[in-house]
Design a protein around this motif. Structure first.
Motif: not given
Ligand code: SF4
Length: 306
Positions: A11-17, A20-24, A95-98, A114-118
């Motif tokens: 069920n996980f999907k990165c919400i990208a844009d 609010t705390h982008n892992c980049c 891999l992130h946030p896996r 460490c990922c808000e959506e996770a």
């Molecule tokens: S922290 Fe999670 S939801 Fe946010 S950009 Fe990274 S993988 Fe996507």
């Protein structure tokens, strides 16, 4: 090598844009050799741009002055994915946030908090956490013992006939521990650890002199969150005990992590008695980023509390 996942993983999907705390932002991103080889073979403008933004010394992306990945665009999307496709991402980014826990003949993959959506997905998942390992997978004696012990721990933590507090106390007692810590010592310990984000320092500061009564572990609206949180810590870290059979040391790390997050929730998440789940996810995200990704911090916590 066979790979197994918790039920919620799909069920996980990165919400990208929308994140609010982008892992980049704020993390060193090392480029693995295979991806580096692919970048070198690109032979176009984008390939040239990518290579110009990778440090020769560390083989990692050169972050901007505000610590952003140079390929994070203003719209919050990744320029490498947009221009070249997912297959051009380096291993860390794909891999992130896996996270992966490797065993002799299989691997378990989970979602790191460490990922808000996770956090939203894992901590609000209503069903009990489940991961199924095929019966034909080869297990060493130590791994077989580990799977049995872990399942036993999951059963304690997922016993919904008891409050989450009682479950954590039962778990602690089973390993000769207590689910009770000196809050001032925890303040001293956590503020002495290596830190990534100044926001985290500010959060910790307010734990000084906190009168923590642990009521939060009894609250009806917190039962599911704390169950999933404690099960997550077990799932992520307990396999370390396979190598030295020191289960109690890793259980103490699980207990103190849940306790400190309980302290943070008590201070930060109530507004006129209404619990703010988004604030709670943010605190868990910070805890995970600051603690779980630093072996030095984990080791110091374990050494100090044991
Ligand atoms: S922290 Fe999670 S939801 Fe946010 S950009 Fe990274 S993988 Fe996507």
């Amino acid at each position: 090598m066979k790979e197994f996942f918790p039920e919620y993983y799909k069920n996980f999907k990165c919400i990208a844009d929308k994140c609010t705390h982008n892992c980049c932002i704020g993390w060193e991103i090392n480029v693995d050799d295979e991806t580096m080889h692919r970048y070198k073979k690109m032979n176009n403008e984008m390939g040239k741009k990518i290579l110009e933004n990778i440090s020769v010394d560390s083989q990692s992306f050169v972050l901007t002055a505000d610590e952003k990945c140079p390929f994070l665009m203003k719209n919050g999307l990744c320029e490498i994915i947009t221009e070249c496709g997912n297959e051009y991402l380096c291993n860390i980014c794909s891999l992130h946030p896996r996270f992966k826990n490797f065993y002799t003949s299989f691997v378990e993959t989970g979602l790191g908090l460490c990922c808000e959506e996770a956090c939203r997905l894992v901590l609000t998942y209503k069903d009990k956490f489940k991961i199924k390992i095929d019966s034909d997978v080869f297990l060493t004696d130590e791994e077989e013992e580990f799977i049995i012990i872990r399942q036993d721990i999951f059963s304690i933590l997922q016993n919904r006939n008891k409050s989450v507090y009682d479950r954590l106390v039962e778990l602690a007692n089973k390993f000769g521990l207590e689910f009770l810590f000196d809050t001032q010592k925890l303040y001293d310990l956590y503020t002495s650890l290596e830190r990534l984000d100044s926001n985290w320092s500010q959060k910790l500061e307010n734990l000084k002199n906190l009168d923590f009564n642990m009521d939060i572990f009894h609250r009806e609206d917190m039962q599911l969150l704390f169950e999933q949180l404690s099960v997550y810590f077990v799932f992520r870290h307990l396999s370390e005990a396979i190598w030295d059979s020191d289960y109690s040391c890793w259980i103490s790390f699980v207990l103190v992590s849940v306790f400190v997050i309980g302290m943070l929730f008590s201070y930060y998440t109530y507004d006129l008695k209404t619990f703010d789940f988004e604030k709670a996810f943010d605190l868990v995200r910070m805890y995970s980023s600051e603690i779980e990704y630093s072996d030095e911090n984990i080791n110091k916590i374990i050494e100090t509390i044991n």
